[in-house]
Scaffold this motif. Sequence first.
Motif, mmCIF file in Angstrom:
data_model
loop_
_atom_site.group_PDB
_atom_site.id
_atom_site.type_symbol
_atom_site.label_atom_id
_atom_site.label_comp_id
_atom_site.label_asym_id
_atom_site.label_seq_id
_atom_site.Cartn_x
_atom_site.Cartn_y
_atom_site.Cartn_z
ATOM 1 N N UNK A 31 9.969 -10.231 6.048
ATOM 2 C CA UNK A 31 9.098 -10.375 4.884
ATOM 3 C C UNK A 31 9.158 -9.180 3.940
ATOM 4 N N UNK A 32 9.843 -8.114 4.317
ATOM 5 C CA UNK A 32 9.920 -6.938 3.441
ATOM 6 C C UNK A 32 10.458 -7.271 2.048
ATOM 7 N N UNK A 33 11.592 -8.002 1.941
ATOM 8 C CA UNK A 33 12.075 -8.355 0.588
ATOM 9 C C UNK A 33 11.095 -9.229 -0.194
ATOM 10 N N UNK A 34 10.396 -10.144 0.505
ATOM 11 C CA UNK A 34 9.401 -10.992 -0.148
ATOM 12 C C UNK A 34 8.238 -10.137 -0.653
ATOM 13 N N UNK A 35 7.784 -9.203 0.192
ATOM 14 C CA UNK A 35 6.679 -8.320 -0.203
ATOM 15 C C UNK A 35 7.050 -7.502 -1.429
ATOM 16 N N UNK A 36 8.251 -6.978 -1.424
ATOM 17 C CA UNK A 36 8.721 -6.186 -2.565
ATOM 18 C C UNK A 36 8.780 -7.041 -3.836
ATOM 19 N N UNK A 37 9.239 -8.280 -3.688
ATOM 20 C CA UNK A 37 9.311 -9.189 -4.830
ATOM 21 C C UNK A 37 7.929 -9.495 -5.389
ATOM 22 N N UNK A 38 6.975 -9.782 -4.504
ATOM 23 C CA UNK A 38 5.628 -10.134 -4.953
ATOM 24 C C UNK A 38 4.930 -8.965 -5.637
ATOM 25 N N UNK A 39 5.280 -7.757 -5.238
ATOM 26 C CA UNK A 39 4.659 -6.589 -5.870
ATOM 27 C C UNK A 39 5.202 -6.318 -7.269
ATOM 28 N N UNK A 40 6.479 -6.611 -7.507
ATOM 29 C CA UNK A 40 7.124 -6.223 -8.763
ATOM 30 C C UNK A 40 7.351 -7.378 -9.731
ATOM 31 N N UNK A 41 7.331 -8.601 -9.230
ATOM 32 C CA UNK A 41 7.612 -9.740 -10.099
ATOM 33 C C UNK A 41 6.456 -9.924 -11.093
ATOM 34 N N UNK A 42 6.763 -10.171 -12.368
ATOM 35 C CA UNK A 42 5.699 -10.297 -13.390
ATOM 36 C C UNK A 42 4.756 -11.465 -13.102
ATOM 37 N N UNK A 43 3.476 -11.255 -13.407
ATOM 38 C CA UNK A 43 2.476 -12.310 -13.270
ATOM 39 C C UNK A 43 2.535 -13.274 -14.456
ATOM 40 N N UNK A 44 2.868 -12.751 -15.615
ATOM 41 C CA UNK A 44 2.897 -13.548 -16.839
ATOM 42 C C UNK A 44 4.220 -14.292 -16.949
ATOM 43 N N UNK A 45 4.146 -15.601 -17.120
ATOM 44 C CA UNK A 45 5.355 -16.422 -17.214
ATOM 45 C C UNK A 45 6.251 -15.968 -18.359
ATOM 46 N N UNK A 46 5.667 -15.583 -19.481
ATOM 47 C CA UNK A 46 6.454 -15.203 -20.644
ATOM 48 C C UNK A 46 7.133 -13.843 -20.498
ATOM 49 N N UNK A 47 6.734 -13.078 -19.499
ATOM 50 C CA UNK A 47 7.324 -11.751 -19.301
ATOM 51 C C UNK A 47 8.518 -11.774 -18.351
ATOM 52 N N UNK A 48 8.825 -12.909 -17.767
ATOM 53 C CA UNK A 48 9.886 -12.999 -16.759
ATOM 54 C C UNK A 48 11.242 -13.090 -17.453
ATOM 55 N N UNK A 49 12.179 -12.272 -16.976
ATOM 56 C CA UNK A 49 13.548 -12.301 -17.499
ATOM 57 C C UNK A 49 14.445 -13.086 -16.554
ATOM 58 N N UNK A 50 15.631 -13.436 -17.043
ATOM 59 C CA UNK A 50 16.561 -14.188 -16.217
ATOM 60 C C UNK A 50 17.058 -13.349 -15.049
ATOM 61 N N UNK A 51 17.243 -12.067 -15.262
ATOM 62 C CA UNK A 51 17.687 -11.199 -14.156
ATOM 63 C C UNK A 51 16.638 -11.149 -13.055
ATOM 64 N N UNK A 52 15.363 -11.162 -13.437
ATOM 65 C CA UNK A 52 14.294 -11.201 -12.429
ATOM 66 C C UNK A 52 14.286 -12.537 -11.700
ATOM 67 N N UNK A 53 14.586 -13.601 -12.407
ATOM 68 C CA UNK A 53 14.702 -14.908 -11.752
ATOM 69 C C UNK A 53 15.845 -14.920 -10.750
#
Length: 398
Positions: A163-185
């Motif tokens: 779960x370490x990679x999932x935890x890291x993702x949940x901490x850094x992934x944007x909450x706002x849909x409009x702020x998400x980039x393709x690289x983050x996807x």
Amino acid sequence: MQCLSFKSSPPSPTSTSSPTQTQTQTQTQTQTFDNNSCPPFSQGNSTDGTPRSGTTQLSPTFNLSREYTLAVQTDSYHEMRSRIEAQVQVENVIEDGDTGTHHQLHLSQVLEPNRDCVHQALRHTNPNATLTRLVSTYFDHSENITTLCLFLYQRVNRARTQYDPITNLLELFPYDLNSITQSQCNWAFDTFLQFDSLDNPFPCPDSHNVNEMRRSFSQLQQQLDRRLHKSRSRVHFLQRATTGSAVCLLGTVVGVVVSAVVISTHALAAMVGLAATPICPLYIPSDLKKKQLARMAQLDAAARGTYVHNNDLDTIDRLVAWLYTAVESDRQLIRFGLERGRDIYPIHEVVKHLRTNHGNFFDQLKELEEHICLCFNAVNKFRANLLNQIHLHLSSNS
């Protein structure tokens, strides 16, 4: 994926398992022995008195949550946790090697008294006696629990790693849909792909090993309760017989004195006085009563341990089943996102739902870890207590 046996569990094991388990586990402070030496025969409590009843009466003001909190803050708890972690790390290193011999070696580092000490003591008992068989069965079953706990502790560590990679993702992934980039996807998609490729770290609830272990403990509990009831009845009979003998002896002395007085005046009265002298029962040797008390002390120690360990298994069973189900739910959610590719919206929805239960999952993970350590302390406490009772009995007969 390895599959041990766990029954279905309630949706929230925290609310049902912790207080129940705390009643017994908060009292489990380990009696520490040297791993390389066995305790002397003189250790333990005296068997001159009747052992306490197996029923524990709690004070109305007894705070289970507080006692549980205190239990996981004790030095013995932290010491046991450190030792388990050290052995789990060793097990991880040799996982692909010859695990049989290594497993027994490292189990002896956390199991006290260890197998050698137990075998050394049991060699001096009658191997054909029912008491020896029951005591030996208890030691075997308690060792099986430690094997299970080591395995599950290893799985807890594996779950955290997965779960370490999932935890890291949940901490850094944007909450706002409009702020998400393709690289983050793309990063989220690759993280999901990695998680989906891994097996569930916890054993599935449909396997049989733990169910069999619990069934064995239940059978042992019934056998111990029957033998303990018989042993208590014998002790009570011996106590009544001893009291009756004492009263009868006093009556005999009085009768002889009265007869001696009467014989000086009338021979017939003397004969009547002698005839009235009570006939006493056979004298009960004190060694016989002491032997029965020692047997009862051993049965009581084994019965108490069996009851506590069975409750431990029930609590750990529910926690593991809940965690297994939670991991499967996350995997299904992640597969839902993977099936829809690298689009921003479905990945955002998956991340949002993962965040909902992520904290609760790690709370349950921590609780399982705590119960495993408390279970280890309980096993060592009751093994030490039972072995002390055996040593007392052997030393009194030597």
